[in-house]
Scaffold this active site. Structure first.
Site, PDB file in Angstrom:
ATOM      1  N   TYR A  98     -20.717  47.834 -37.594  1.00  0.00           N
ATOM      2  CA  TYR A  98     -19.519  48.416 -38.190  1.00  0.00           C
ATOM      3  C   TYR A  98     -19.810  49.781 -38.797  1.00  0.00           C
ATOM      4  O   TYR A  98     -18.942  50.661 -38.822  1.00  0.00           O
ATOM      5  CB  TYR A  98     -18.937  47.473 -39.242  1.00  0.00           C
ATOM      6  CG  TYR A  98     -18.201  46.297 -38.649  1.00  0.00           C
ATOM      7  CD1 TYR A  98     -16.866  46.405 -38.270  1.00  0.00           C
ATOM      8  CD2 TYR A  98     -18.835  45.074 -38.453  1.00  0.00           C
ATOM      9  CE1 TYR A  98     -16.188  45.341 -37.722  1.00  0.00           C
ATOM     10  CE2 TYR A  98     -18.175  43.997 -37.903  1.00  0.00           C
ATOM     11  CZ  TYR A  98     -16.852  44.130 -37.533  1.00  0.00           C
ATOM     12  OH  TYR A  98     -16.184  43.068 -36.980  1.00  0.00           O
ATOM     13  N   GLU A 140     -16.497  36.697 -39.700  1.00  0.00           N
ATOM     14  CA  GLU A 140     -17.532  36.475 -38.689  1.00  0.00           C
ATOM     15  C   GLU A 140     -18.743  35.764 -39.279  1.00  0.00           C
ATOM     16  O   GLU A 140     -19.350  34.912 -38.614  1.00  0.00           O
ATOM     17  CB  GLU A 140     -17.917  37.810 -38.059  1.00  0.00           C
ATOM     18  CG  GLU A 140     -16.817  38.371 -37.158  1.00  0.00           C
ATOM     19  CD  GLU A 140     -16.873  39.876 -36.983  1.00  0.00           C
ATOM     20  OE1 GLU A 140     -17.944  40.480 -37.217  1.00  0.00           O
ATOM     21  OE2 GLU A 140     -15.832  40.463 -36.636  1.00  0.00           O
TER      22      GLU A 140
END
Length: 393
Positions: A98, A140
């Site tokens: 990310y 996640e």
């Protein structure tokens, strides 16, 4: 969720950013893959990148998330985030990635919008990004922990069935002879294969048998590209993988899951979207579901209708099931000719609907169900490939 100052800035700049998202995402992916070619080789779907569909999906999700923050500041769009997180978890996405995405995405924003990206504008959109990214990382993390599996696991092909000219079922057992973890009907697994050029490409395939078996089963449709390249992984599986070979699989993921319920159900599919519906129907038959179940399927012809025998057989085991098949050609007696049309299909009050198939099919079925009084919150869907539903809204 957004700070008051950032909300005002995002509201003022959303039209300009939204209008430029297609160009922003194009430049983002170009920059990302130039700096990290391994991501295109071993993580991202090269076919979707070539077709541009992944770029459309990214743009749509960013715009939808920002809009939701403005319109519903006290609510998080968990349905959208959950669907993305399940796909990311099946690919093995990590929190560190990310940060890489942030770097190249904001470089693309600055490049496209130029002087319009003031420090205030950059800070506001930075807040949007990290609200979305941190939410996904948290979801996640929970998914990884719940799966009980770290990384990829090798499975041996113990059976292969040619369902149609372009659909094959692969039956799999763990290569280590270890236990087969449970899953929920409707979920999928990622399959990672090494292609002739050395790339390790990943695709998702729905589990097409109910939980509880020592064998995992997936249905793979060979993708003929037409105007785009043929499917790399589906073509590899069809041409090269036979009984005795091994494949790398992720843990099961996916949020289109059949919950334990006494409500009436409608399972609607088209094409290869039938695979999760078969698992759901088998589970309903095993558990003795007694409420009405409406089975809807559309296909080009009976010859292309994969798992048709299972489709009919599991429905026949239910005490209150109605089956409606549509074929564009060669429809047999008892089936409909043409595209799926629910106008003459009774839908019980309180029905929960599950949809899987091409996006135009699901959009049409969803609209017809809402007209029949089905609550939008009770209509659930799964998209094979990038989720372009948001991108087209």
């Amino acid at each position: 969720m957004l700070s008051e100052q950032s909300a005002a800035t995002v509201r003022a700049t959303l039209p300009a950013v939204g209008a430029s998202l297609a160009e922003i995402t194009e430049r983002f992916y170009d920059g990302l893959f130039a700096a990290h070619p391994e991501l295109l080789r071993d993580l991202f779907n090269r076919g979707n990148q070539a077709a541009g569909t992944q770029r459309q999906a990214l743009a749509g999700s960013i715009a939808a998330f920002a809009t939701h923050l403005l319109e519903h500041p006290d609510q998080r769009p968990d349905v959208m985030l959950g669907r993305i997180a399940h796909k990311h978890a099946s690919l093995g996405v990590t929190p560190e990635q990310y940060k890489v995405v942030h770097q190249h995405l904001f470089a693309a924003i600055a490049e496209v919008l130029g002087d319009a990206v003031t420090p205030e504008v950059a800070a506001a959109w930075d807040e949007v990004y990290w609200l979305m990214a941190n939410a996904l990382v948290a979801i996640e993390k929970r998914l990884y922990e719940a799966s009980g599996q770290s990384g990829w696991r090798r499975w041996r092909v113990v059976g292969r069935v040619e369902e149609t000219a372009d659909v094959a079922t692969f039956q799999l057992r763990p290569a280590d002879d270890g236990p087969v973890p449970d899953f929920r009907p409707g979920q999928y697994v990622s399959v990672r294969v090494e292609l002739p050029d050395g790339a390790r490409q990943i695709r998702q395939y729905s589990l097409s048998a109910a939980p509880g078996s020592p064998v995992r089963q997936i249905g793979v449709k060979r993708v003929h590209g037409g105007d785009t390249p043929d499917g790399e992984v589906s073509g590899h599986l069809h041409a090269r993988v036979r009984e005795g070979d091994t494949l790398e699989l992720s843990a099961p993921y996916g949020d289109l899951v059949l919950d334990a319920t006494d409500a009436p159900l409608l399972l609607a599919s088209a094409g290869i979207g039938v695979t999760p519906m078969i698992a759901m129907l088998e589970q309903l038959a095993r558990t003795g579901h007694r409420a009405p179940v409406t089975v809807v399927h559309a296909d080009r012809s009976p010859a292309t209708h994969a798992l048709r025998t299972d489709h009919e057989g599991f429905a026949a085991k239910l005490p209150d099931a109605a089956v409606h098949f549509w074929y564009e050609q060669d429809a047999p007696e008892g089936a409909h000719t043409g595209l799926a049309d629910l106008s003459g299909v009774p839908v019980a009050s309180g029905t929960r609907a599950y949809l899987c198939g091409p996006l135009p099919f699901m959009r049409a079925v969803r609209a017809q169900l809402i007209e029949k009084g089905v609550a939008p919150a009770d209509i659930h869907y799964e998209v094979f490939g990038p989720d372009l539903w948001l991108a087209q809204d």
